[in-house]
Design an enzyme around this catalytic site. Sequence first.
Site, PDB file in Angstrom:
ATOM      1  CE  LYS A 191      -5.329 100.988  -2.268  1.00 14.70           C
ATOM      2  NZ  LYS A 191      -5.222  99.378  -2.387  1.00 14.70           N
TER       3      LYS A 191
ATOM      4  CG  ASP B 265       2.473 109.685   1.855  1.00 12.24           C
ATOM      5  OD1 ASP B 265       1.648 108.607   1.883  1.00 12.24           O
ATOM      6  OD2 ASP B 265       3.497 109.210   1.302  1.00 12.24           O
TER       7      ASP B 265
ATOM      8  CG  ASP C 202     -10.455  98.297   7.138  1.00 17.15           C
ATOM      9  OD1 ASP C 202     -10.411  97.320   8.153  1.00 17.15           O
ATOM     10  OD2 ASP C 202      -9.733  98.913   6.551  1.00 17.15           O
ATOM     11  CG  ASN C 203      -9.006  95.803   3.932  1.00 15.29           C
ATOM     12  OD1 ASN C 203      -9.108  96.994   3.629  1.00 15.29           O
ATOM     13  ND2 ASN C 203      -7.609  95.516   4.749  1.00 15.29           N
TER      14      ASN C 203
ATOM     15  CG  ASP D   2      -6.532  96.377   1.001  1.00 18.38           C
ATOM     16  OD1 ASP D   2      -5.300  96.200   0.706  1.00 18.38           O
ATOM     17  OD2 ASP D   2      -6.955  97.516   1.743  1.00 18.38           O
TER      18      ASP D   2
END
Length: 472
Positions: A109, A121, A244-245, A254
């Site tokens: 990650k 980024d 999504d978590n 997360d």
Amino acid sequence: MNLTIPFDNTYVSLPENFYAKLSATKVSDPKVIAFNRQLSDLLGITQAEDEEIAEVFSGNVACDGSQPLAQLYAGHQFGQYNPQLGDGRALLLGETVGTDGVRRDIQLKGSGPTPFSRGADGRAWLGPVLREFVISEAMHSLNIPTTRALAAVLTGEKVVRDKVYPGAVLTRVAKSHLRVGTFQVFSERRDFKSLRKLLDYAIERHYPNANGPLGFLKCVIKEQATLIPKWMGIGFIHGVMNTDNCQIAGETIDYGPCAFIDEYHPMQVFSSIDQFGRYSFAKQPDIIVWNMAQLATALLPLESDADQAIKDFTIVVNNMQTQIRENWLKIFAAKIGISDPKPKDEWLIKELLTLMEKEKSDFTNTFFSLITGETQNLFSKPEDFKAWERKWKVRISKERKVPETLRKANPVLIPRNHRIEEMINAALKGDFSLFNRLLVAYRQPFEENPRFVDLKSAPNASEIVHSTFCGT
Ligand code: AMP
Ligand code: MG
């Protein structure tokens, strides 16, 4: 290279529209901050020098057998559907089957941009990496199902956020990274062929006895209905329970803006982006039901008889409240020493919680004081507590093994927000001693250790952390 990882990859065999294959972006000067030996042994990773660990877990060197990829998923963020998220700053290196027979993902990650980065980024800065390392490992020791932290590595590069920070990469280990949002992405695209493949894969990997979409839904619901009351039992607020978590295998995933309650208040929120308290402490059971309703909706197209399926799915989702309530009762009853709760014990628990709310008592220390009897400093009106205590003593006089039950259910240490902040600030100045100290202390959160008495204390007024940030 001495470092080997016994990769045994399966996700990469799924169709190519499930992910994007790519390598990590190289970093200039990787240095190991922490490496979790115990976990690395479980995964079957060979022993190696720090230099090699830094190269591999920064993404600079790919081990044999690694097949890095960024996974596609979508998800509801604060109730709004986002049709494409995906791993924007993470890479699945591959899977291993541990010495315990469990298959797990190894994921970097902060390893650089991917096709899912949406202009960001793809990096992580030191703060969130240390935060997730300490808190996820603490959660594991607190017996809460969770993803884990294998490595933290400094990249030697800068990451620009509100300020310029040192960059870092976390290696996360999970039973898998399948989320509710992984099902949503194919369902919303009406790509039912992929949806079916995903379901078959998820059943085989996590719930081999599940029968079809309905059986699978029941299994996921059961795990999540177990997980959320466990969070509540230690005063944990996830803070960003977007679909999504929300992981299919039922692990906490997360650790962005998560936080622990000090003073008890059911509506407590810490996350700076949770303006309306959607993910407040006491709303977590409702939100998980909402998330499971989204999973049910995503799975519906796989059933041939839609009308019947809607009926069946609705019953299963509605029944989740009851499961959560039963699990909540078991956990909170144990926190007051009752191992076989009766429905009316709920009142006794809620009376204590109401008292704690009124008195702004520290959640962890109040429950722990039931073991030690040291309640002097916790209540400004001790008579109210004494009245509750009398009823409580009558009730537990019928219970066996009360001290054992209390000890198992009530940690003495939790990763308090102010300690985590303090640790990150020290690390930004180059001092990792607090980070290492917290890691050791939180390995045994149920044991009173004279070395760590200071970590028991609630924050004083100047130390209180009022809000947390996603830390992306
Ligand atoms: P999270 O808040 O970690 O659940 O992330 C939500 C989404 O934003 C995911 O798709 C992430 O991959 C993506 N994301 C978060 N931070 C970054 C980052 N620095 N660069 C690229 N993608 C990111
Ligand atoms: Mg996420």
